[in-house]
Scaffold this active site. Sequence first.
Site, PDB file in Angstrom:
ATOM      1  CE  LYS A  14     -12.875   6.176  15.744  1.00 12.61           C
ATOM      2  NZ  LYS A  14     -11.642   6.039  16.533  1.00 12.61           N
ATOM      3  NE  ARG A  91     -14.399  10.501  20.773  1.00  8.73           N
ATOM      4  CZ  ARG A  91     -13.762  10.938  19.704  1.00  8.73           C
ATOM      5  NH1 ARG A  91     -14.380  11.030  18.559  1.00  8.73           N
ATOM      6  NH2 ARG A  91     -12.491  11.236  19.764  1.00  8.73           N
ATOM      7  NE  ARG A 131      -3.800   9.743  14.889  1.00  5.63           N
ATOM      8  CZ  ARG A 131      -5.049   9.540  15.237  1.00  5.63           C
ATOM      9  NH1 ARG A 131      -5.746   8.568  14.686  1.00  5.63           N
ATOM     10  NH2 ARG A 131      -5.612  10.299  16.141  1.00  5.63           N
ATOM     11  NE  ARG A 165      -5.716  14.067  15.828  1.00  5.28           N
ATOM     12  CZ  ARG A 165      -6.771  13.291  16.020  1.00  5.28           C
ATOM     13  NH1 ARG A 165      -7.274  12.602  15.036  1.00  5.28           N
ATOM     14  NH2 ARG A 165      -7.337  13.216  17.207  1.00  5.28           N
ATOM     15  NE  ARG A 176      -6.894  11.535  21.119  1.00 10.94           N
ATOM     16  CZ  ARG A 176      -5.968  11.276  20.177  1.00 10.94           C
ATOM     17  NH1 ARG A 176      -4.723  11.645  20.360  1.00 10.94           N
ATOM     18  NH2 ARG A 176      -6.314  10.673  19.082  1.00 10.94           N
TER      19      ARG A 176
HETATM   20  P1  AMP Z   1     -10.929  12.476  16.875  1.00 11.38           P
HETATM   21  O1  AMP Z   1     -10.410  13.155  15.650  1.00 11.38           O
HETATM   22  O2  AMP Z   1     -12.197  11.731  16.651  1.00 11.38           O
HETATM   23  O3  AMP Z   1      -9.863  11.644  17.558  1.00 11.38           O
HETATM   24  O4  AMP Z   1     -11.306  13.641  17.902  1.00 11.38           O
HETATM   25  C1  AMP Z   1     -10.320  14.545  18.403  1.00 11.38           C
HETATM   26  C2  AMP Z   1     -10.872  15.258  19.621  1.00 11.38           C
HETATM   27  O5  AMP Z   1     -12.039  16.014  19.264  1.00 11.38           O
HETATM   28  C3  AMP Z   1     -11.349  14.345  20.754  1.00 11.38           C
HETATM   29  O6  AMP Z   1     -10.285  13.905  21.591  1.00 11.38           O
HETATM   30  C4  AMP Z   1     -12.329  15.264  21.466  1.00 11.38           C
HETATM   31  O7  AMP Z   1     -11.666  16.232  22.238  1.00 11.38           O
HETATM   32  C5  AMP Z   1     -13.009  15.997  20.317  1.00 11.38           C
HETATM   33  N1  AMP Z   1     -14.214  15.275  19.839  1.00 11.38           N
HETATM   34  C6  AMP Z   1     -14.385  14.661  18.637  1.00 11.38           C
HETATM   35  N2  AMP Z   1     -15.612  14.121  18.530  1.00 11.38           N
HETATM   36  C7  AMP Z   1     -16.243  14.377  19.690  1.00 11.38           C
HETATM   37  C8  AMP Z   1     -17.537  14.063  20.197  1.00 11.38           C
HETATM   38  N3  AMP Z   1     -18.419  13.362  19.493  1.00 11.38           N
HETATM   39  N4  AMP Z   1     -17.844  14.510  21.453  1.00 11.38           N
HETATM   40  C9  AMP Z   1     -16.964  15.230  22.174  1.00 11.38           C
HETATM   41  N5  AMP Z   1     -15.722  15.549  21.768  1.00 11.38           N
HETATM   42  C10 AMP Z   1     -15.355  15.137  20.530  1.00 11.38           C
END
Ligand code: AMP
Length: 231
Positions: A14, A91, A131, A165, A176
Amino acid sequence: MIVLVMLGPPGSGKGTQSSILSQDIGIPTLSTGQLLRNILESDSDSELSSNIKHIIERGDLISDDLMTKLLIEKMQNPECRQGIILDGYPRNVVQAKILEEDILTKFSCEKLYVLYFDLPDSEVVKRLTGRYSCVNCKTQYHKIFRQPKIPGKCDVCGSERFSYRKDDSEASIKQRLEVYRIQTSQLIEYYSQLGNLIKIDAMSSIEDITLQIKSSLKTLGMDNNINLGNA
Ligand code: AMP
């Protein structure tokens, strides 16, 4: 305003496709995960940061209220007027309803497209381990699937500094994926019922996926509002 939602498991591409599309079609990406990581970087001593940090590193979700507030703040930016790519929001079904009933109305969104990145679980784990991203412009790379064209140099900004990360650790990846299975994957059914879902084969190459996305969006008439170039 046009809103493109990127939906799919962590590691399904994504972020990569969001940045390619942003560059190609000229609408910004709002990555809620990146938004949170920016807060951690710029304001590491605050109470907000310490709460967010623990939740992210555990692999759980931040509260719907806080996430929505941060997103709305960012969407006020005039750069977002024509459209945005949402990477990481919604989410869960609660956030999808907030998006539909509050956010899209507030910002006079004419059209919502949801791109679902379909990828088998076994592939997800393979992709998450390995990554990394550019420290400066956040462009994402992968040890196997997407290396910089010039080794050690970011394709976009030329920086030579990269980072992994913290939540790409084994324990956090497991959690996750669990959160994705239990909460986020409900959105596939939710958006297919609304007739908004565009399924993308996320096993294809990066270039093919971009083409798949652009041609689906073209078929749905998005190029009436935004120039999709050759698709
Ligand atoms: P991502 O970069 O999208 O994988 O997000 C990394 C982390 O940020 C996730 O595992 C969540 O802890 C938090 N996060 C990102 N977007 C959301 C969202 N829309 N709602 C809640 N937590 C979020």
